[in-house]
Design an enzyme around this catalytic site. Structure first.
Site, PDB file in Angstrom:
ATOM      1  N   ARG A 125       0.805  -1.043   0.004  1.00 25.74           N
ATOM      2  CA  ARG A 125       0.129   0.053   0.017  1.00 25.74           C
ATOM      3  C   ARG A 125       0.792   1.354  -0.178  1.00 25.74           C
ATOM      4  NH1 ARG A 125      -4.891   0.310   4.299  1.00 25.74           N
ATOM      5  NH2 ARG A 125      -3.075   0.514   5.784  1.00 25.74           N
ATOM      6  N   ASP A 149     -35.259   6.499   3.383  1.00 25.25           N
ATOM      7  CA  ASP A 149     -35.630   6.991   4.640  1.00 25.25           C
ATOM      8  C   ASP A 149     -36.268   6.113   5.759  1.00 25.25           C
ATOM      9  OD1 ASP A 149     -34.758   9.490   3.652  1.00 25.25           O
ATOM     10  OD2 ASP A 149     -36.746   9.398   2.822  1.00 25.25           O
ATOM     11  N   ARG A 181      -1.298  -0.674  17.352  1.00 23.01           N
ATOM     12  CA  ARG A 181      -2.123   0.293  16.871  1.00 23.01           C
ATOM     13  C   ARG A 181      -3.429  -0.462  16.793  1.00 23.01           C
ATOM     14  NH1 ARG A 181       1.869  -0.054  12.909  1.00 23.01           N
ATOM     15  NH2 ARG A 181       0.459  -0.909  11.562  1.00 23.01           N
ATOM     16  N   TYR A 188     -41.271  -0.282  -3.223  1.00 23.73           N
ATOM     17  CA  TYR A 188     -41.030   0.023  -4.724  1.00 23.73           C
ATOM     18  C   TYR A 188     -40.965  -1.029  -5.247  1.00 23.73           C
ATOM     19  CZ  TYR A 188     -39.762   4.923  -3.458  1.00 23.73           C
ATOM     20  OH  TYR A 188     -39.787   6.037  -3.206  1.00 23.73           O
ATOM     21  N   CYS A 215     -36.182   1.531   1.340  1.00 26.50           N
ATOM     22  CA  CYS A 215     -36.184   2.980   0.772  1.00 26.50           C
ATOM     23  C   CYS A 215     -35.258   3.950   1.303  1.00 26.50           C
ATOM     24  CB  CYS A 215     -37.805   3.587   1.146  1.00 26.50           C
ATOM     25  SG  CYS A 215     -39.143   2.486   0.623  1.00 26.50           S
TER      26      CYS A 215
HETATM   27  C1  LIG Z   1      -1.627   1.359   9.464  1.00 27.17           C
HETATM   28  C2  LIG Z   1      -2.824   0.983  10.100  1.00 27.17           C
HETATM   29  N1  LIG Z   1      -2.713   0.578  11.585  1.00 27.17           N
HETATM   30  C3  LIG Z   1      -3.321  -0.017  12.215  1.00 27.17           C
HETATM   31  C4  LIG Z   1      -4.855  -0.016  11.854  1.00 27.17           C
HETATM   32  C5  LIG Z   1      -5.856  -0.594  13.063  1.00 27.17           C
HETATM   33  O1  LIG Z   1      -6.072  -2.091  12.400  1.00 27.17           O
HETATM   34  P1  LIG Z   1      -7.187  -2.764  13.178  1.00 27.17           P
HETATM   35  O2  LIG Z   1      -8.655  -1.835  13.131  1.00 27.17           O
HETATM   36  O3  LIG Z   1      -7.325  -4.071  12.389  1.00 27.17           O
HETATM   37  O4  LIG Z   1      -6.775  -2.733  14.462  1.00 27.17           O
HETATM   38  C6  LIG Z   1      -5.230   0.206  10.483  1.00 27.17           C
HETATM   39  C7  LIG Z   1      -6.429   0.004  10.162  1.00 27.17           C
HETATM   40  O5  LIG Z   1      -6.878  -0.472   9.066  1.00 27.17           O
HETATM   41  C8  LIG Z   1      -4.223   0.648   9.719  1.00 27.17           C
HETATM   42  O6  LIG Z   1      -4.619   0.942   8.272  1.00 27.17           O
END
Ligand SMILES: Cc1ncc(COP(=O)(O)O)c(C=O)c1O
Length: 375
Positions: A136, A316, A222, A268, A314
């Site tokens: 990426r 809403d 993270r 619909y 729909c």
């Molecule tokens: C660079 C990066 N770090 C951490 C995360 C967190 O990942 P997760 O939500 O799987 O814990 C993401 C989420 O896609 C991310 O893009």
């Protein structure tokens, strides 16, 4: 009056569950590994400011977002912990990031060269992104690393405070590619440590990696999806690595209830016809809220019982088939618990053939978020 909830459709965000989920991961991590709460995309649709505040209160030491815009929202809300932007920010906005003490991600030599050093009032903090197999963003080779570090030494007003990578398959129980990426990262780290003597924060783990391999996460994780109480994959959910509590639930109230005769069509395109005399309820939510048409045929909870969505959804409103007459105003739960029944985010995702991450992000700002906490 402006902030009043007028239409009776709302999401509840249980902040105690966010705190619980952070506690669970904290118990698994070694003490040296800190938590960075990921609140990009408005806290995965839960509300970035409220979630970030709760995460910090529960022990997260920093925040990560995807965009500089998202980081600025948090600073404006007086969130003072370090904030890392995970995406690429155009260099002309780097002085703004520096001024707000927001850390940016970089991985291109040209990006460093483009920085307008004269514009910096404060030093800009940077984390370098290594692409070890996600494909990426990030540098991919040791040669690029050496070149980028050499450019960094020439760059004024910046300081390197972190290096990191992201896994592509940590949620899959088959771990070969995960270990390949991990090895690639460790090899780059060895070169980095020979070239760079200043200490930096090293981080590799998303929810999946940190739940499965908590001992190997370096300085911080993270933590995104599992902070919200959702499992990164069914494999991780079923394996019992961690117990999580879903924070998001979605509710509405019946806006209209009527008995329709057998053969009468609903919505619909007349795609649904009552098979017999049926009670039909109208729920004020639709694709204009992100409750998309593909949810036709799924179900919701009324009085703890599963009721099918009938006819086309729909913009809403949508219609459901009821098992009996209910009063207008009766609570409808679209995601979450009602009596002893439950519709999980995973159930919705499965119906839509997607991942749970997408569901709260898809339910847009037309649905007010209400924050609940008993603590
Ligand atoms: C660079 C990066 N770090 C951490 C995360 C967190 O990942 P997760 O939500 O799987 O814990 C993401 C989420 O896609 C991310 O893009």
């Amino acid at each position: 009056m402006e902030d009043a909830i007028i239409r009776e459709t709302w999401a509840e965000i249980n902040l105690d569950h966010i705190g619980y989920n952070i506690e669970q991961i904290k118990k698994k991590l070694p003490q040296k590994t800190k938590i960075v709460a990921v609140v990009k995309a408005d806290g995965y649709g839960h509300g970035s400011v409220e979630v970030a505040k709760k995460a910090i209160e529960s022990g997260a030491e920093a925040i990560a977002v995807a965009l500089l815009e998202e980081a600025l929202v948090l600073r404006k809300a007086s969130i003072q912990v370090p904030i890392l932007v995970l995406g690429r920010v155009p260099t002309k906005f780097a002085p703004l990031a520096a001024e707000q003490d927001i850390t940016l991600t970089f991985f291109q030599k040209e990006w460093l060269q483009e920085l307008e050093h004269g514009a910096f009032k404060k030093e800009l903090k940077l984390h370098m992104k290594w692409d070890t197999g996600m494909g990426r963003i990030g540098i991919t080779t040791e040669a690029e690393l050496i070149e980028l570090l050499s450019e960094l030494r020439e760059t004024q007003n910046v300081s390197l405070t972190g290096v990191y990578t992201h896994f592509a398959t940590a949620d899959e129980l088959e771990s070969m590619y995960y270990f390949k990426q991990k090895e690639c990262f460790e090899n780059m780290l060895e070169v980095f440590e020979q070239e760079w003597s200043e200490p930096v924060s090293i981080h590799i783990g998303n929810s999946a990696a940190s739940i499965r391999f908590p001992e190997n996460m370096h300085n911080c994780i993270r933590f995104g999806i599992s902070m919200y109480g959702l499992y990164p994959s069914s494999g991780i959910r079923e394996n019992g690595f961690i117990s999580l509590k879903q924070a998001f639930s979605l509710h509405s109230r019946l806006a209209h209830v009527k008995k329709v005769p057998a053969g009468r069509s609903i919505s619909y395109g007349q795609t649904y016809r009552a098979e017999e005399d049926e009670w039909i309820g109208t729920v004020p939510i639709g694709y204009g809220d992100g409750w998309i048409r593909k949810l036709k045929g799924f179900h919701v909870l009324v009085n703890g019982k599963y009721m099918s969505i009938v006819g086309r959804i729909c913009m809403d409103m949508m219609m459901i088939r009821l098992d009996q007459k209910y009063d207008v105003g009766t609570k409808v739960t679209l995601i979450g618990d009602q009596n002893n029944s439950h519709i999980s985010m995973d159930d919705v995702a499965e119906h839509l053939e997607t991942i749970n991450y997408e569901i709260p992000c898809m339910l847009n700002e037309r649905i007010p978020r209400i924050y609940i906490s008993e603590k």
